[in-house]
Design a protein around this motif. Structure first.
Motif, mmCIF file in Angstrom:
data_model
loop_
_atom_site.group_PDB
_atom_site.id
_atom_site.type_symbol
_atom_site.label_atom_id
_atom_site.label_comp_id
_atom_site.label_asym_id
_atom_site.label_seq_id
_atom_site.Cartn_x
_atom_site.Cartn_y
_atom_site.Cartn_z
ATOM 1 N N TRP A 175 0.839 -1.200 0.000
ATOM 2 C CA TRP A 175 0.000 0.000 0.000
ATOM 3 C C TRP A 175 0.876 1.254 0.000
ATOM 4 O O TRP A 175 0.689 2.153 -0.834
ATOM 5 C CB TRP A 175 -0.934 -0.005 1.204
ATOM 6 C CG TRP A 175 -1.445 1.349 1.591
ATOM 7 C CD1 TRP A 175 -0.955 2.161 2.585
ATOM 8 C CD2 TRP A 175 -2.528 2.068 0.991
ATOM 9 N NE1 TRP A 175 -1.661 3.330 2.642
ATOM 10 C CE2 TRP A 175 -2.629 3.303 1.675
ATOM 11 C CE3 TRP A 175 -3.412 1.791 -0.044
ATOM 12 C CZ2 TRP A 175 -3.593 4.265 1.348
ATOM 13 C CZ3 TRP A 175 -4.365 2.751 -0.383
ATOM 14 C CH2 TRP A 175 -4.454 3.969 0.313
ATOM 15 N N VAL A 176 1.831 1.313 0.902
ATOM 16 C CA VAL A 176 2.707 2.490 1.015
ATOM 17 C C VAL A 176 3.518 2.687 -0.268
ATOM 18 O O VAL A 176 3.629 3.808 -0.778
ATOM 19 C CB VAL A 176 3.647 2.355 2.232
ATOM 20 C CG1 VAL A 176 4.694 3.462 2.233
ATOM 21 C CG2 VAL A 176 2.837 2.378 3.530
ATOM 22 N N ALA A 177 4.086 1.609 -0.796
ATOM 23 C CA ALA A 177 4.904 1.701 -2.006
ATOM 24 C C ALA A 177 4.081 2.173 -3.202
ATOM 25 O O ALA A 177 4.541 2.991 -4.008
ATOM 26 C CB ALA A 177 5.544 0.354 -2.305
ATOM 27 N N ALA A 178 2.858 1.659 -3.331
ATOM 28 C CA ALA A 178 1.998 2.050 -4.451
ATOM 29 C C ALA A 178 1.613 3.516 -4.353
ATOM 30 O O ALA A 178 1.674 4.258 -5.344
ATOM 31 C CB ALA A 178 0.747 1.172 -4.477
ATOM 32 N N MET A 179 1.228 3.968 -3.169
ATOM 33 C CA MET A 179 0.848 5.365 -3.003
ATOM 34 C C MET A 179 2.044 6.288 -3.244
ATOM 35 O O MET A 179 1.916 7.332 -3.898
ATOM 36 C CB MET A 179 0.281 5.605 -1.595
ATOM 37 C CG MET A 179 -1.050 4.885 -1.334
ATOM 38 S SD MET A 179 -2.372 5.285 -2.519
ATOM 39 C CE MET A 179 -2.383 3.788 -3.520
ATOM 40 N N ARG A 180 3.206 5.901 -2.764
ATOM 41 C CA ARG A 180 4.401 6.717 -2.960
ATOM 42 C C ARG A 180 4.733 6.838 -4.449
ATOM 43 O O ARG A 180 5.079 7.919 -4.937
ATOM 44 C CB ARG A 180 5.578 6.107 -2.198
ATOM 45 C CG ARG A 180 6.870 6.919 -2.266
ATOM 46 C CD ARG A 180 7.942 6.289 -1.402
ATOM 47 N NE ARG A 180 7.553 6.316 0.001
ATOM 48 C CZ ARG A 180 7.855 5.383 0.895
ATOM 49 N NH1 ARG A 180 8.525 4.303 0.514
ATOM 50 N NH2 ARG A 180 7.495 5.515 2.151
ATOM 51 N N ASP A 181 4.597 5.735 -5.175
ATOM 52 C CA ASP A 181 4.897 5.755 -6.602
ATOM 53 C C ASP A 181 3.898 6.629 -7.362
ATOM 54 O O ASP A 181 4.283 7.402 -8.257
ATOM 55 C CB ASP A 181 4.876 4.332 -7.156
ATOM 56 C CG ASP A 181 5.677 4.183 -8.436
ATOM 57 O OD1 ASP A 181 6.890 4.440 -8.398
ATOM 58 O OD2 ASP A 181 5.085 3.829 -9.468
ATOM 59 N N CYS A 212 -8.568 4.492 4.448
ATOM 60 C CA CYS A 212 -9.165 5.777 4.094
ATOM 61 C C CYS A 212 -8.475 6.949 4.794
ATOM 62 O O CYS A 212 -8.143 7.961 4.164
ATOM 63 C CB CYS A 212 -10.656 5.771 4.418
ATOM 64 S SG CYS A 212 -11.540 7.240 3.834
ATOM 65 N N ASP A 213 -8.245 6.838 6.096
ATOM 66 C CA ASP A 213 -7.597 7.929 6.830
ATOM 67 C C ASP A 213 -6.172 8.162 6.333
ATOM 68 O O ASP A 213 -5.731 9.317 6.210
ATOM 69 C CB ASP A 213 -7.585 7.626 8.330
ATOM 70 C CG ASP A 213 -8.975 7.731 8.955
ATOM 71 O OD1 ASP A 213 -9.852 8.378 8.348
ATOM 72 O OD2 ASP A 213 -9.179 7.160 10.034
ATOM 73 N N GLU A 214 -5.455 7.080 6.057
ATOM 74 C CA GLU A 214 -4.101 7.217 5.527
ATOM 75 C C GLU A 214 -4.126 7.910 4.167
ATOM 76 O O GLU A 214 -3.250 8.736 3.863
ATOM 77 C CB GLU A 214 -3.447 5.842 5.378
ATOM 78 C CG GLU A 214 -3.186 5.113 6.682
ATOM 79 C CD GLU A 214 -2.661 3.707 6.434
ATOM 80 O OE1 GLU A 214 -1.575 3.585 5.836
ATOM 81 O OE2 GLU A 214 -3.344 2.739 6.823
ATOM 82 N N PHE A 215 -5.110 7.560 3.355
ATOM 83 C CA PHE A 215 -5.241 8.173 2.041
ATOM 84 C C PHE A 215 -5.493 9.672 2.174
ATOM 85 O O PHE A 215 -4.899 10.481 1.449
ATOM 86 C CB PHE A 215 -6.384 7.502 1.281
ATOM 87 C CG PHE A 215 -6.493 7.877 -0.161
ATOM 88 C CD1 PHE A 215 -5.496 7.528 -1.066
ATOM 89 C CD2 PHE A 215 -7.608 8.568 -0.639
ATOM 90 C CE1 PHE A 215 -5.590 7.857 -2.418
ATOM 91 C CE2 PHE A 215 -7.717 8.908 -1.980
ATOM 92 C CZ PHE A 215 -6.705 8.556 -2.873
ATOM 93 N N VAL A 269 -11.107 14.743 -0.818
ATOM 94 C CA VAL A 269 -10.793 13.314 -0.759
ATOM 95 C C VAL A 269 -12.009 12.534 -0.278
ATOM 96 O O VAL A 269 -12.628 12.891 0.725
ATOM 97 C CB VAL A 269 -9.590 13.044 0.177
ATOM 98 C CG1 VAL A 269 -9.306 11.548 0.253
ATOM 99 C CG2 VAL A 269 -8.357 13.797 -0.308
ATOM 100 N N LYS A 270 -12.344 11.476 -0.992
ATOM 101 C CA LYS A 270 -13.459 10.609 -0.623
ATOM 102 C C LYS A 270 -13.022 9.152 -0.711
ATOM 103 O O LYS A 270 -12.069 8.811 -1.414
ATOM 104 C CB LYS A 270 -14.656 10.823 -1.558
ATOM 105 C CG LYS A 270 -15.194 12.248 -1.606
ATOM 106 C CD LYS A 270 -15.886 12.636 -0.319
ATOM 107 C CE LYS A 270 -16.479 14.031 -0.429
ATOM 108 N NZ LYS A 270 -17.168 14.446 0.821
ATOM 109 N N CYS A 271 -13.751 8.278 -0.016
ATOM 110 C CA CYS A 271 -13.486 6.841 -0.072
ATOM 111 C C CYS A 271 -14.789 6.103 -0.356
ATOM 112 O O CYS A 271 -15.837 6.440 0.206
ATOM 113 C CB CYS A 271 -12.889 6.338 1.249
ATOM 114 S SG CYS A 271 -11.284 7.081 1.655
ATOM 115 N N LEU A 272 -14.708 5.107 -1.237
ATOM 116 C CA LEU A 272 -15.880 4.333 -1.640
ATOM 117 C C LEU A 272 -15.596 2.846 -1.456
ATOM 118 O O LEU A 272 -14.683 2.299 -2.068
ATOM 119 C CB LEU A 272 -16.208 4.616 -3.110
ATOM 120 C CG LEU A 272 -17.235 3.698 -3.775
ATOM 121 C CD1 LEU A 272 -18.605 3.854 -3.121
ATOM 122 C CD2 LEU A 272 -17.316 3.982 -5.270
ATOM 123 N N SER A 273 -16.372 2.200 -0.597
ATOM 124 C CA SER A 273 -16.224 0.767 -0.368
ATOM 125 C C SER A 273 -17.412 0.037 -0.969
ATOM 126 O O SER A 273 -18.559 0.262 -0.575
ATOM 127 C CB SER A 273 -16.143 0.462 1.132
ATOM 128 O OG SER A 273 -16.112 -0.933 1.358
#
Length: 255
Positions: free
Chosen positions: A188-194, A222-225, A235-239
């Motif tokens: 997750w962290v690597a993908a967001m950083r990229d 969601c909070d991290e995003f 910013v929004k999150c959809l599950s």
């Protein structure tokens, strides 16, 4: 109990608990419910779109957008790897026009592996190894580039993050004996950083989405995003079907 009642009971249980159809998410499963009754059928990456308007049926055939797989090469140094130790990846299609600074991130779903045996098997599939992932993926539904099918997001930067850790992009451990890497959080962290380095840091609005196991990940991340962006970014999150209750629900309806 009649067959109809049994089928309905299973369907209601799946909807309430969030069990994914066919134990996973399909490309674009978060597709919009069109005002008309519509069906999308795939044959060798060719889509047949069938619409019914007041009993009259029309069909249009088109080829959905195929987007290539990008492996995150920097992830190896961070230990952000799939179950079998291969690199994680995603599919990115760039936005344009009014959507140039808008980003939609979809976290792929596909259930969990919940034992050493199932996780060892999983690393021989696309759900546990980038070695078996499709090199190109059809972008449909919420990822489609067609305005008539995806009016809100067709020209956004749209990303499908592949799921290969077996636990909703969570966890940070390993099983050396079974040669299993549980590095969902690092992925997750690597993908967001990229993605931030590829322009997502300049987003005016961003939507984190996911279905099934990916929907659960969207809730938990969601909070991290939100923290990835300045407060001026919307910013929004959809599950989608990402709420898993820790109990068995059984509803029986008879007609």
């Amino acid at each position: 109990m009649s067959r109809r009642s049994k089928v309905l009971m299973i369907w209601v249980w799946a909807v309430v608990v969030g069990i994914p159809a066919a134990n996973g998410c399909f490309p674009g499963e978060q597709a919009y419910e069109e005002a008309e009754e519509a069906a999308l059928v795939y044959t060798n990456a060719t889509a047949v779109y069938s619409s019914k308007f007041h009993g009259n049926e029309s069909k249009a055939v088109y080829s959905p957008l195929m987007v290539g797989l990008t492996l995150i090469h920097a992830a190896a140094a961070e230990g952000a790897v799939c179950l079998d130790g291969t690199l994680p990846g995603y599919h990115l299609h760039r936005g344009y026009g009014s959507g140039a600074n808008s980003w939609l991130i979809q976290l792929e779903g596909g259930g969990w592996c919940n034992s050493i045996r199932t996780c060892v098997y999983r690393k021989t599939t696309r759900r546990g190894s980038s070695r078996y992932m499709e090199k190109h993926l059809a972008f449909t539904g919420i990822l489609s580039n067609r305005a008539e099918l995806n009016p809100d997001f067709f020209n956004w930067n749209r990303v499908k993050v592949r799921y290969c850790d077996g636990a909703s992009f969570l966890g940070d451990s390993e099983n050396k004996a079974a040669r299993l890497q549980f590095r969902g959080q690092r992925i997750w962290v690597a993908a967001m950083r990229d993605l931030l380095s590829k322009g997502m840091r300049n987003a005016h609005q961003a939507l984190l989405s996911g279905c099934s196991a990916g929907g659960l990940a969207a809730i938990l991340h969601c909070d991290e995003f939100r923290e990835l962006f300045p407060r001026t970014t919307k910013v929004k999150c959809l599950s989608d079907a990402g709420l898993f209750l820790d109990s068995q629900v059984s509803l029986t309806l008879s007609f």
